[in-house]
Design a protein around this motif. Structure first.
Motif, short mmCIF file in Angstrom:
data_model
loop_
_atom_site.label_atom_id
_atom_site.label_comp_id
_atom_site.label_asym_id
_atom_site.label_seq_id
_atom_site.Cartn_x
_atom_site.Cartn_y
_atom_site.Cartn_z
N HIS A 163 -1.21 -1.94 4.30
CA HIS A 163 -1.63 -0.67 4.90
C HIS A 163 -3.14 -0.64 5.08
CE1 HIS A 163 -2.35 3.89 4.53
NE2 HIS A 163 -2.02 3.62 5.78
N LYS A 164 -3.89 -0.46 4.01
CA LYS A 164 -5.36 -0.45 4.12
C LYS A 164 -6.03 -1.36 3.10
CE LYS A 164 -5.93 3.86 6.55
NZ LYS A 164 -6.64 5.13 6.67
N CYS A 195 1.75 0.35 -4.30
CA CYS A 195 0.30 0.32 -4.10
C CYS A 195 -0.33 1.59 -4.69
CB CYS A 195 0.00 0.23 -2.60
SG CYS A 195 -1.76 0.30 -2.24
N HIS A 214 -1.97 4.61 -1.53
CA HIS A 214 -1.19 5.61 -0.78
C HIS A 214 0.30 5.50 -1.06
CE1 HIS A 214 -4.80 4.44 1.64
NE2 HIS A 214 -5.01 5.73 1.57
N GLY A 215 0.68 4.70 -2.05
CA GLY A 215 2.06 4.71 -2.52
C GLY A 215 3.05 3.82 -1.80
N PRO A 232 3.30 4.35 3.57
CA PRO A 232 2.90 4.16 4.96
C PRO A 232 2.75 2.71 5.46
CG PRO A 232 1.02 4.79 3.61
CD PRO A 232 2.22 4.91 2.74
#
Ligand code: FES
Length: 269
Positions: free
Chosen positions: A204-205, A221, A224-225, A239
């Motif tokens: 994601h990021k 993670c 953001h889960g 996400p």
């Protein structure tokens, strides 16, 4: 992720930033009250406080830079945020040095340009502090994760794939080790189906999955889960949309070896 510039798990950077913040704010307050009360002793104190703030900022920058390059996950949103944070702080330092040079001497009364420079510097410093807060409280940079009964979070650096990451007895269910093997950040963990290895970077990021939670055979993670299946890399829940890379494991005489990369699977579970 645990700071590299720390003493007994207490990172130096947040300890030292108190000096530039406190001294630059004090400098501004001394200047304003000095002008208001027409007291040269106060604006002289403001001049010296600004010098102290510059020295404190230079000292605080050292552990900040160490952590930026050694702890913040590469190719992540936190890395970009860290560079902006450091860049703004450098700009603030330049503004206060320029202001001091403009004033020239402690006894010189600060004029509206000097006061404006302090205001701009403090506004930028506040925004930079906001970014620093995000790095710590959301991205968890400098947080020392520990496992119950397993002591401190473990990291290993190996020159090549021929070296063992750990002994299989070092890992209990749900525990992970971050191994940097030939420059790649790999997480080796023990899930309910055995020992597994997967990329540390969340797709994601860029959050560090070694900082996350391994439950069953899913890693979550911390940013953001997003959750991933650590056996095949598939996304369980976003996400994140792309799978993480997974790696083969070989256990020889109890030593855990990671095999070089397999391609990540594209299809989400
Ligand atoms: S970085 Fe956003 S879920 Fe991992």
């Amino acid at each position: 992720m645990r700071s590299r510039a720390q003493f007994r798990s207490h990172p130096f950077h947040p300890m030292l930033v108190a000096f530039p913040i406190g001294l630059w704010v004090a400098s501004f307050a001394f200047d304003v009250f000095g002008i208001w009360l027409r007291d040269s002793a106060l604006w002289s104190a403001g001049f010296y406080a600004a010098i102290g703030g510059c020295v404190g900022a230079a000292l605080a920058a050292v552990p900040g830079v160490i952590d930026l390059f050694s702890v913040v996950p590469p190719k992540s949103s936190a890395k970009a945020r860290g560079f902006i944070h450091g860049g703004i702080n450098t700009l603030v330092l330049i503004i206060f040095i320029a202001e001091l040079a403009y004033r020239g001497a402690p006894e010189t009364q600060p004029d509206h340009i000097a006061i404006l420079a302090s205001v701009v510097g403090l506004c930028l410093l506040s925004y930079s502090g906001w970014l620093g807060g995000t790095l710590v409280y959301r991205n968890q940079i400098g947080v020392d994760h520990r496992y119950a009964g397993a002591g401190i979070f473990r990291e290993r650096t190996l020159k090549d794939w021929e070296q063992p990451v750990c002994n299989s007895s070092e890992l209990a269910d749900g525990q992970m080790i971050l191994a940097t093997i030939a420059g790649k950040r790999i997480v080796v963990g023990k899930c309910s189906e055995g020992i597994v290895a997967f990329a540390d970077r969340c797709t994601h990021k860029g959050g560090s999955l070694a900082d996350g939670t391994l439950i069953g055979c899913a890693v979550q993670c911390p940013w953001h889960g997003s959750q991933f299946n650590v056996n095949n890399g598939h996304v369980i829940t976003g996400p994140a949309e792309r799978a993480i890379a997974t790696y083969g494991i070989q256990i020889k005489a109890g030593e855990v070896f990671v095999e070089p990369a397999k391609s990540p699977k594209k299809k989400a579970a």
